[in-house]
Design a protein around this motif. Structure first.
Motif, PDB file in Angstrom:
ATOM      1  N   ILE A  21       0.908  -1.217   0.064  1.00  0.00           N
ATOM      2  CA  ILE A  21      -0.168   0.117   0.033  1.00  0.00           C
ATOM      3  C   ILE A  21       0.800   1.196   0.015  1.00  0.00           C
ATOM      4  O   ILE A  21       1.660   1.445   0.903  1.00  0.00           O
ATOM      5  CB  ILE A  21      -0.978  -0.153   1.215  1.00  0.00           C
ATOM      6  CG1 ILE A  21      -1.788  -1.140   1.203  1.00  0.00           C
ATOM      7  CG2 ILE A  21      -1.671   1.173   1.192  1.00  0.00           C
ATOM      8  CD1 ILE A  21      -2.694  -1.344   2.466  1.00  0.00           C
TER       9      ILE A  21
ATOM     10  N   LEU B  77      -7.680  -1.519   0.061  1.00  0.00           N
ATOM     11  CA  LEU B  77      -6.381  -1.991  -0.621  1.00  0.00           C
ATOM     12  C   LEU B  77      -6.040  -3.318  -0.194  1.00  0.00           C
ATOM     13  O   LEU B  77      -5.147  -4.085  -0.955  1.00  0.00           O
ATOM     14  CB  LEU B  77      -5.480  -1.028  -0.707  1.00  0.00           C
ATOM     15  CG  LEU B  77      -5.709   0.425  -1.274  1.00  0.00           C
ATOM     16  CD1 LEU B  77      -4.533   1.383  -1.202  1.00  0.00           C
ATOM     17  CD2 LEU B  77      -6.259   0.306  -2.597  1.00  0.00           C
TER      18      LEU B  77
ATOM     19  N   GLN C 292      -5.386  -2.072  -6.952  1.00  0.00           N
ATOM     20  CA  GLN C 292      -5.152  -0.282  -6.925  1.00  0.00           C
ATOM     21  C   GLN C 292      -5.116  -0.119  -8.610  1.00  0.00           C
ATOM     22  O   GLN C 292      -4.898  -1.020  -9.284  1.00  0.00           O
ATOM     23  CB  GLN C 292      -3.718  -0.467  -6.596  1.00  0.00           C
ATOM     24  CG  GLN C 292      -3.659  -0.788  -4.925  1.00  0.00           C
ATOM     25  CD  GLN C 292      -2.017  -0.484  -4.490  1.00  0.00           C
ATOM     26  OE1 GLN C 292      -1.653   0.421  -4.924  1.00  0.00           O
ATOM     27  NE2 GLN C 292      -1.674  -1.377  -3.671  1.00  0.00           N
TER      28      GLN C 292
END
Length: 313
Positions: free
Chosen positions: A199, A225, A311
């Motif tokens: 992340i 995420l 993402q």
């Protein structure tokens, strides 16, 4: 001019033949190097898989070839009370263990992702239980949960609580097994740690600029995420939970006591195959398990579009 063109054509033909020969040799070498894996796949996976389909329609045992009986094995399965009991035990374990393993796994990973001194030691400590063989793990927890001299009940007695008969109680036996299994989630914690490390820090910095607190950053940045990793562990955890075998089999010496509360599906399958030599019956059980696991996996995959966030998308 014509001779030059002819010579060029001959050269191109020679080059094309050499390329074709080189390509053929490369393909041959590739197949030769891959042949041990291919042979192993066919002999030890594909053939037994196809054979088990046929055996599920027969009375085959290890000692006798058996005869074709059609759907009789499947019909008898649905009349088997222990079959339904083993399914109930397995679903009970899966429904409770898999969500708890995700919750505790993510929580531990977030704690172990903190930047403090000596974190590598803490990570190693939490990962160590996964290195313990399941048989040794079962023996250890049988001592810890012993109602008479176990460490868990001893600690509960110190604070005035009378501990239950963990593994000897029909009510507490499966929660005890879930507790043991949660002790060994270090492998999934490592996967969550890898997901947390992927992340971008810029997202947390942007959230801080917007005035987000710890919970808001966790809810709006970390968890969304981390959903691809949660999705992976959910699928693998569900498949593994439906194949639970070693811990309950070791603790009960294959008996599933008390009152078959620890008789799981794969244990019942194993008993029919290798204790009673009913290979046809066990093959039918194996294919029912395959259908259940595939259906559950398909449901998870179909619903993943609603809650898994990648993402860049």
């Amino acid at each position: 001019m014509a001779e030059v063109t002819k010579g060029t054509g001959v050269q191109k033909s020679i080059v094309a033949k050499k390329k074709k020969k080189y390509s053929t040799n490369s393909n041959l070498h590739g197949w030769l190097f891959a042949s041990p894996w291919i042979i192993g796949l066919v002999v030890f996976f594909a053939f037994p898989l196809v054979a088990s389909i046929y055996f599920s329609f027969t009375t085959y045992s290890i000692l006798q070839p058996g005869e074709f009986v059609g759907l009789k094995n499947y019909q008898e399965l649905f009349k088997d009370d222990l079959f339904w009991k083993s399914i109930y035990n397995t679903i009970y374990f899966t429904v409770l263990f898999v969500p708890l393993s995700i919750i505790f796994g993510v929580a531990l990973a977030m704690m172990l992702n903190m930047k403090i001194k000596g974190m590598a030691i803490y990570r190693t400590i939490f990962f160590l239980p996964t290195l313990v063989p399941h048989v040794a793990l079962a023996v250890l927890w049988m001592w810890l949960l012993n109602p008479g001299f176990g460490l868990v009940n001893g600690m509960l007695d110190m604070i005035g609580i009378q501990g239950p008969n963990w593994l000897g109680s029909e009510i507490w036996s499966k929660p005890s097994l879930i507790l043991m299994s949660l002790w060994g989630i270090g492998q999934s914690v490592i996967i969550y740690l890898a997901g947390l490390g992927d992340i971008p820090e810029e997202l947390y910095e942007a959230a801080e600029v917007d005035g987000a607190n710890w919970w808001q950053k966790t809810r709006n940045v970390t968890l969304p995420l981390l959903t691809p990793v949660i999705f992976f562990n959910l699928v693998m955890g569900a498949i593994g939970a439906f194949q639970q075998f070693t811990l309950p089999y070791t603790m009960t010496q294959g008996q599933g006591t008390p009152a078959n509360s620890l008789t799981f599906y794969v244990m019942h399958l194993y008993d029919n195959a290798f204790k009673f030599f009913q290979m046809g019956y066990a093959s039918a059980m194996a294919w029912i398990l395959f259908v259940i696991v595939m259906a559950l996996t398909a449901v998870i995959f179909v619903t993943s579009n609603r809650w898994v966030h990648y993402q860049g998308k």
